[in-house]
Motif scaffolding. Structure first.
Motif, mmCIF file in Angstrom:
data_model
loop_
_atom_site.group_PDB
_atom_site.id
_atom_site.type_symbol
_atom_site.label_atom_id
_atom_site.label_comp_id
_atom_site.label_asym_id
_atom_site.label_seq_id
_atom_site.Cartn_x
_atom_site.Cartn_y
_atom_site.Cartn_z
ATOM 1 N N LYS A 12 29.969 35.378 60.413
ATOM 2 C CA LYS A 12 31.507 36.005 60.244
ATOM 3 C C LYS A 12 32.076 35.191 59.874
ATOM 4 N N ALA A 13 32.174 33.898 59.996
ATOM 5 C CA ALA A 13 33.416 32.745 59.614
ATOM 6 C C ALA A 13 33.186 32.818 58.011
ATOM 7 N N LEU A 14 31.937 33.138 57.331
ATOM 8 C CA LEU A 14 31.698 33.197 55.659
ATOM 9 C C LEU A 14 32.288 34.457 55.092
ATOM 10 N N ASN A 15 32.482 36.101 56.340
ATOM 11 C CA ASN A 15 32.498 36.980 55.527
ATOM 12 C C ASN A 15 34.105 36.835 55.998
ATOM 13 N N GLU A 16 34.369 36.365 56.242
ATOM 14 C CA GLU A 16 36.405 36.342 56.426
ATOM 15 C C GLU A 16 36.866 35.337 55.555
ATOM 16 N N LEU A 17 35.980 34.513 55.208
ATOM 17 C CA LEU A 17 36.687 33.815 54.113
ATOM 18 C C LEU A 17 36.378 34.565 52.607
ATOM 19 N N ILE A 18 35.274 34.713 52.963
ATOM 20 C CA ILE A 18 34.943 35.645 50.952
ATOM 21 C C ILE A 18 36.018 37.137 51.258
ATOM 22 N N GLU A 19 36.349 37.609 52.193
ATOM 23 C CA GLU A 19 37.805 38.501 52.536
ATOM 24 C C GLU A 19 38.929 37.613 52.047
ATOM 25 N N LYS A 20 38.914 36.772 52.330
ATOM 26 C CA LYS A 20 40.818 36.105 52.244
ATOM 27 C C LYS A 20 40.196 35.749 50.401
ATOM 28 N N GLU A 21 39.328 35.040 50.229
ATOM 29 C CA GLU A 21 39.542 35.201 48.733
ATOM 30 C C GLU A 21 39.821 36.178 47.983
ATOM 31 N N ASN A 22 38.863 36.711 48.157
ATOM 32 C CA ASN A 22 38.876 38.437 47.905
ATOM 33 C C ASN A 22 40.639 38.771 47.421
ATOM 34 N N GLU A 23 41.370 38.246 48.901
ATOM 35 C CA GLU A 23 42.560 38.881 48.843
ATOM 36 C C GLU A 23 43.677 38.187 47.970
ATOM 37 N N LEU A 24 43.005 37.060 47.340
ATOM 38 C CA LEU A 24 44.103 35.642 46.696
ATOM 39 C C LEU A 24 44.085 35.872 45.415
ATOM 40 N N ASN A 25 42.807 36.608 45.265
ATOM 41 C CA ASN A 25 42.272 36.939 43.760
ATOM 42 C C ASN A 25 43.169 37.982 43.312
ATOM 43 N N ALA A 26 43.147 39.092 44.521
ATOM 44 C CA ALA A 26 43.660 40.210 44.377
ATOM 45 C C ALA A 26 45.150 40.036 43.923
ATOM 46 N N GLN A 27 46.155 38.873 44.680
ATOM 47 C CA GLN A 27 47.176 38.271 44.485
ATOM 48 C C GLN A 27 47.959 38.153 42.865
ATOM 49 N N ASP A 28 46.353 36.478 42.545
ATOM 50 C CA ASP A 28 47.067 36.200 41.378
ATOM 51 C C ASP A 28 46.456 37.018 40.121
ATOM 52 N N LYS A 29 45.487 38.321 40.687
ATOM 53 C CA LYS A 29 45.996 38.951 39.214
ATOM 54 C C LYS A 29 46.432 40.300 38.955
ATOM 55 N N LEU A 30 47.298 40.319 40.002
ATOM 56 C CA LEU A 30 48.753 41.663 40.411
ATOM 57 C C LEU A 30 49.646 40.553 39.557
ATOM 58 N N VAL A 31 50.027 38.981 40.107
ATOM 59 C CA VAL A 31 51.465 38.243 39.447
ATOM 60 C C VAL A 31 50.907 38.145 37.616
ATOM 61 N N PHE A 32 49.321 37.790 37.746
ATOM 62 C CA PHE A 32 49.344 37.733 36.652
ATOM 63 C C PHE A 32 49.330 39.153 35.359
ATOM 64 N N GLU A 33 49.009 40.387 35.726
ATOM 65 C CA GLU A 33 49.812 41.808 35.485
ATOM 66 C C GLU A 33 51.239 41.403 35.398
ATOM 67 N N THR A 34 51.750 41.545 36.250
ATOM 68 C CA THR A 34 53.057 42.066 36.456
ATOM 69 C C THR A 34 53.893 40.808 35.229
ATOM 70 N N GLU A 35 53.309 39.640 35.459
ATOM 71 C CA GLU A 35 54.162 38.511 34.286
ATOM 72 C C GLU A 35 53.629 39.710 32.822
ATOM 73 N N ASP A 36 52.661 39.608 32.954
ATOM 74 C CA ASP A 36 51.940 40.639 31.386
ATOM 75 C C ASP A 36 53.275 41.713 30.960
ATOM 76 N N ARG A 37 52.743 42.508 31.833
ATOM 77 C CA ARG A 37 54.188 43.885 31.926
ATOM 78 C C ARG A 37 55.246 43.205 31.662
ATOM 79 N N LYS A 38 55.893 41.873 32.489
ATOM 80 C CA LYS A 38 57.210 41.506 31.727
ATOM 81 C C LYS A 38 57.364 41.163 30.753
ATOM 82 N N ASN A 39 56.343 40.097 30.040
ATOM 83 C CA ASN A 39 56.606 40.078 28.769
ATOM 84 C C ASN A 39 56.037 41.158 27.769
#
Length: 693
Positions: free
Chosen positions: A545-572
């Protein structure tokens, strides 16, 4: 199929390697460096991992976490905490489980992350680096860790890999991984009954020092002894230089860099560069601009001054060598070669100290920075079910004795030393216990007094259920398969009850027996498996249970990083489009747009630019896309006319070139036919001549 991945998880930098194309390749990162900073940083919107984190470290010092390898499973109340906190600029706090975590400001909020999460963030980064570089599927990994890692730290590293989407097939001691790299590619090792080659490996990296004595034969190695100083490394030399200049600058410039974290970090970074320069030169200048309070500092240092400065450190070189030799039962004279690895072993005075400790010259057969990662990649390839690798067997040794205990039912019969100190692993032991019902087992270090202060005595606990007594039975025999696996983790792999059954066994006939003699049988009691038992393990590993929760958190942070990168890319992309289109509108595109279109487009470009640097400075990805498409609706129309005209020009030029080529070819063929005809006429005239004499 997963490409085998080897990770040398370093305290300052990590090295990545993969097994492919019948060899081992080092993977370069996004800026083509062969090592990646072991750094996790946090910003206003996203994380800064690896090279990006290192680049932003000076300006983001309190939200940048370093020393990931050291804070994994580090207890807040441990004496090592005081030692490590001197080298880490982010705020370290006590987590609910008593371990150290890092408190940072991320996305405008205060956040706390455990050592497991931080290591997972970094592993996810390097995993994607390998995927981007190799274009291969990456899941299996062999991670090289220090020999002093405890069972808890090995489990934590394994959990971090799983959170990052990796399958840790093995956790290996880093010097052992380097030794595998040595043994696999050496072609002159002894064979058969020949005396093994004894090689000492000395690894001094950024934060720790390990010495291991190995015995090599062709296709195999055995670790004979390992000792370490877990607080001796390149960072100690950097700090010695920094403290020297801190005192000098306080007297010379009236500034105290110890009071300013950013200033201290800048000086320690410069000190590391100075240390490397002095490894190849006898003297070097030292200067840093605007360290603090707009003060520029400058000085210089000679190699002799550095050697005098680090003399107290050099006195610690001998102890790990002496301990490793004692564990191996050898003297320095019996060591055939001394191999040095780790970047810090490039310091001349340190090399001299190591050489003096063994009384022989040093060898640098291996790449000092990459040997561990290459060995780890080869070990990962050994575990691959689809790859064929050169056969190589290697065994490590238990640094401490490990015993197992069970529910006490008889005096002095509840504890057994299963894996003695200095015995080899991986290894398996089978034991039989007589039980009256379900029971528990525990693994623990036998001699508590031998352990470092921060090592927990207990290793793991198992609940074994399903034991049933037959009618009239006082107890039932239980067979247990105890194992120390290749990662050095202690487990109970199998447990089952036994029962005695009577079977008929044929008695061999005598040699003079008649051919038609009837066979004779005897009844024999045999012990066989009766029923498998259920094993519930309680180890340092995270539960599902704890492992799956941390996996989900890491996936959320990854998605956030990816969105920020893509947003900056579109802005540039939008910004680049505005300036490119504006510049070409009065030049290349001038003849392909009407005055009305030019006026309207210039107004659109100006409005887009004003929006971009005002309300749109920190907007969302969709709005940047919408603004781009709005401009492109007219801009691309004009651009299309220009490109169409350019294509017509290219086609016309191509047609002209082809016509010219055809004309040249026709002329060449005509000239060739004419030459052939003239040659034929000349031959006919020669044959028609008559001699009248």
């Amino acid at each position: 199929m997963s490409t085998p991945f080897g990770l040398d998880f370093g305290n300052d930098n990590s090295v990545l390697a993969v097994a492919r194309n019948r060899g081992i390749d080092i993977v370069v990162n996004e800026v083509s460096n062969r090592s990646t900073p072991s750094v996790v940083g946090f910003g206003p919107k996203n994380r800064y991992l690896g090279e990006t984190g290192k680049t932003k470290q000076t300006s983001n010092v309190k939200n940048t976490v370093t020393g990931l390898k050291r804070i994994i499973s580090l207890k807040y109340d441990d004496k090592d905490f005081d030692q490590e906190s001197k080298y880490i600029t982010s705020k370290l706090v006590k987590m609910d489980d008593g371990n150290v975590g890092a408190q940072v400001r991320f996305a405008g909020e205060q956040q706390t992350y455990s050592g497991t999460q931080l290591a997972a963030m970094y592993m996810d980064k390097v995993k994607n680096t390998v995927i981007d570089e190799t274009k291969a599927n990456i899941s299996d990994v062999c991670i090289a860790v220090p020999a002093w890692y405890t069972e808890e730290q090995r489990y934590t590293m394994s959990d971090a890999a799983r959170i990052a989407g990796l399958n840790p097939v093995r956790i290996v001691n880093d010097v052992t991984a380097a030794a595998v790299s040595y043994g696999v590619f050496k072609t002159d090792l002894p064979e058969g009954e020949e005396k093994p080659r004894i090689v000492a490996f000395v690894d001094i990296g950024h934060s720790s020092y390990t010495c291991s004595i190995m015995a090599f034969k062709k296709g195999e190695l055995k670790v004979l002894g390992t000792a370490y100083d877990k607080h001796f490394g390149g960072r100690d030399f950097d700090r010695a230089i920094t403290e020297h200049f801190a005192d000098e600058f306080k007297a010379k410039y009236k500034i105290d860099i110890r009071e300013n974290a950013k200033a201290y970090n800048r000086i320690i970074t410069a000190a590391e560069k100075l240390k490397k320069v002095l490894s190849a030169n006898t003297a070097a200048p030292f200067s840093v601009e605007s360290v603090m309070n707009d003060v520029d500092v400058s000085s210089q240092m000679t190699r002799e001054e550095l050697e005098e400065l680090v003399k107290p450190l050099l006195t610690r070189v001998t102890e790990p060598v002496t301990k490793a030799l004692a564990m191996a039962g050898l003297t320095a004279d019996e060591v055939d070669f001394v191999e040095v690895i780790g970047g810090t072993t490039r310091i001349p005075t340190l090399k001299d100290s190591i050489s003096n400790a063994f009384g022989k010259p040093l060898s640098t057969t291996l790449n000092q920075d990459e040997a561990i990662a290459k060995g780890a990649a080869f070990i990962c390839a050994i575990h691959s079910p689809t790859l064929r690798v050169r056969p190589f067997k290697f065994e490590d040794i238990h640094p401490y004795s490990v015993s197992y205990s069970w529910d006490k039912q008889a005096e002095d019969e509840d504890t057994l030393e299963v894996f003695p100190k200095n015995s080899t692993y991986p290894s398996t032991k089978m034991i039989t216990l007589h039980r009256t019902g379900d029971f528990n087992m525990e693994a623990f270090y036998t001699n508590k007094e031998e352990l470092p202060e921060n090592v927990t005595e207990k290793i793991a606990k198992w609940e074994i259920t399903g034991v049933e007594l037959g009618e009239g039975e006082q107890s039932v025999p239980v067979k247990l398969k105890l194992r120390c696996d290749p990662s050095g983790l202690h487990t109970i792999e199998e447990a089952y009850t036994l029962e005695d059954i009577i079977v008929k066994e044929e008695i061999p006939l005598p040699e003079d027996a008649a051919e038609d003699a009837e066979p004779e049988y005897k009844e024999v009691t045999k012990t066989v498996k009766k029923a498998d038992l259920t094993i519930v393990a309680h180890t340092f590993a995270l539960d599902a249970k704890a492992l799956n929760e941390l996996i989900e958190k890491e996936n959320e942070l990854n998605a956030q990083d990816k969105l920020v990168f893509e947003t900056e890319d579109r802005k540039n992309t939008l910004e680049e489009y505005i300036y490119t289109l504006r510049g070409k509108l009065d030049e290349e595109y001038s003849d392909f747009a009407s005055d009305d279109e030019k006026t309207r487009l210039k107004e659109m470009l100006q409005k887009a630019e004003d929006w971009l640097y005002d309300d749109g400075y920190d907007s969302i990805k969709a709005k940047y896309i919408a603004k781009y498409e709005e401009l492109a609706s007219l801009g691309n129309l004009i651009k299309g006319r220009y490109q169409q005209k350019e294509e017509e020009k290219r086609q016309a030029l191509r047609a002209k070139q082809e016509a010219s080529q055809m004309a040249d070819l026709a002329a060449k063929l005509s000239a060739q036919r004419k030459a052939e005809a003239e040659a034929k006429d000349s031959k006919t005239d020669a044959e028609g001549d008559v001699d009248l004499d």
